[in-house]
Design a protein around this motif. Structure first.
Motif, PDB file in Angstrom:
ATOM      1  N   ASP A  13       0.943  -1.179   0.002  1.00 59.54           N
ATOM      2  CA  ASP A  13      -0.011   0.035   0.039  1.00 59.54           C
ATOM      3  C   ASP A  13       0.887   1.307   0.209  1.00 59.54           C
ATOM      4  N   ARG A 101     -11.752  -5.352   1.521  1.00 52.55           N
ATOM      5  CA  ARG A 101     -12.350  -4.623   0.047  1.00 52.55           C
ATOM      6  C   ARG A 101     -12.058  -3.226   0.111  1.00 52.55           C
ATOM      7  N   GLU A 102     -11.720  -2.534   1.232  1.00 53.95           N
ATOM      8  CA  GLU A 102     -11.432  -1.245   1.100  1.00 53.95           C
ATOM      9  C   GLU A 102      -9.656  -1.279   0.634  1.00 53.95           C
ATOM     10  N   ARG A 103      -8.971  -2.155   1.099  1.00 55.13           N
ATOM     11  CA  ARG A 103      -7.408  -2.052   1.077  1.00 55.13           C
ATOM     12  C   ARG A 103      -7.353  -2.537  -0.508  1.00 55.13           C
ATOM     13  N   GLU A 104      -8.170  -3.539  -1.098  1.00 51.73           N
ATOM     14  CA  GLU A 104      -7.734  -3.951  -2.407  1.00 51.73           C
ATOM     15  C   GLU A 104      -8.499  -2.635  -3.428  1.00 51.73           C
ATOM     16  N   THR A 105      -9.313  -2.059  -2.928  1.00 49.74           N
ATOM     17  CA  THR A 105      -9.939  -0.729  -3.619  1.00 49.74           C
ATOM     18  C   THR A 105      -8.569   0.282  -3.798  1.00 49.74           C
ATOM     19  N   ARG A 106      -7.915   0.512  -2.604  1.00 46.32           N
ATOM     20  CA  ARG A 106      -6.848   1.487  -2.541  1.00 46.32           C
ATOM     21  C   ARG A 106      -5.865   1.082  -3.304  1.00 46.32           C
ATOM     22  N   ASN A 108      -5.714  -0.662  -6.008  1.00 42.27           N
ATOM     23  CA  ASN A 108      -5.927  -0.622  -7.282  1.00 42.27           C
ATOM     24  C   ASN A 108      -6.361   0.721  -8.019  1.00 42.27           C
ATOM     25  N   THR A 109      -6.097   1.596  -7.039  1.00 44.54           N
ATOM     26  CA  THR A 109      -6.171   3.177  -7.781  1.00 44.54           C
ATOM     27  C   THR A 109      -4.922   3.334  -8.856  1.00 44.54           C
TER      28      THR A 109
END
Length: 112
Positions: A13, A101-106, A108-109
């Motif tokens: 991250d 899910r929040e971590r994966e979304t972050r 994939n930005t």
């Protein structure tokens, strides 16, 4: 396009750190244009805030599962506590899922 430093954590991250320098496209004094570009990436050996939260929730869930198994093994008649423990485990599972899910979304930005 203004330049900021970036911190990359061991988990992959990242986060923005301090402002590095202004681009030539912004003419107003003290303002930035709003578009962030990476100036320099600092590697950090620690994990990000989300990963730490997820690990904490996993540890709490594991402790609750161990407690539940011990109560069942000992034949405890604490039915209300066992039901509460089941609900707590399900709640922790939901919270872990949301954080993952929040971590994966972050991750994939656009900015890496």
């Amino acid at each position: 396009m203004c330049f900021y430093n970036q911190k990359r954590f061991s988990c992959g991250d990242w986060s923005w750190t301090n402002f590095a320098h202004r681009c030539n496209y912004e003419y107003r004094t003290g303002e930035t244009c709003g578009m962030k570009l990476v100036n320099m990436t600092e590697n950090d050996s620690s994990k990000c805030r989300l990963c730490e939260k997820i690990e904490t929730k996993f540890r709490r869930r594991s402790a609750e599962v161990d407690r539940l198994e011990r109560w069942k093994r000992e034949g405890a008649n604490l039915v209300a506590s066992i039901d509460r423990s089941h609900k707590l485990i399900m709640d922790l599972d939901k919270e872990i899922f949301v954080l993952q899910r929040e971590r994966e979304t972050r991750r994939n930005t656009l900015v890496r």
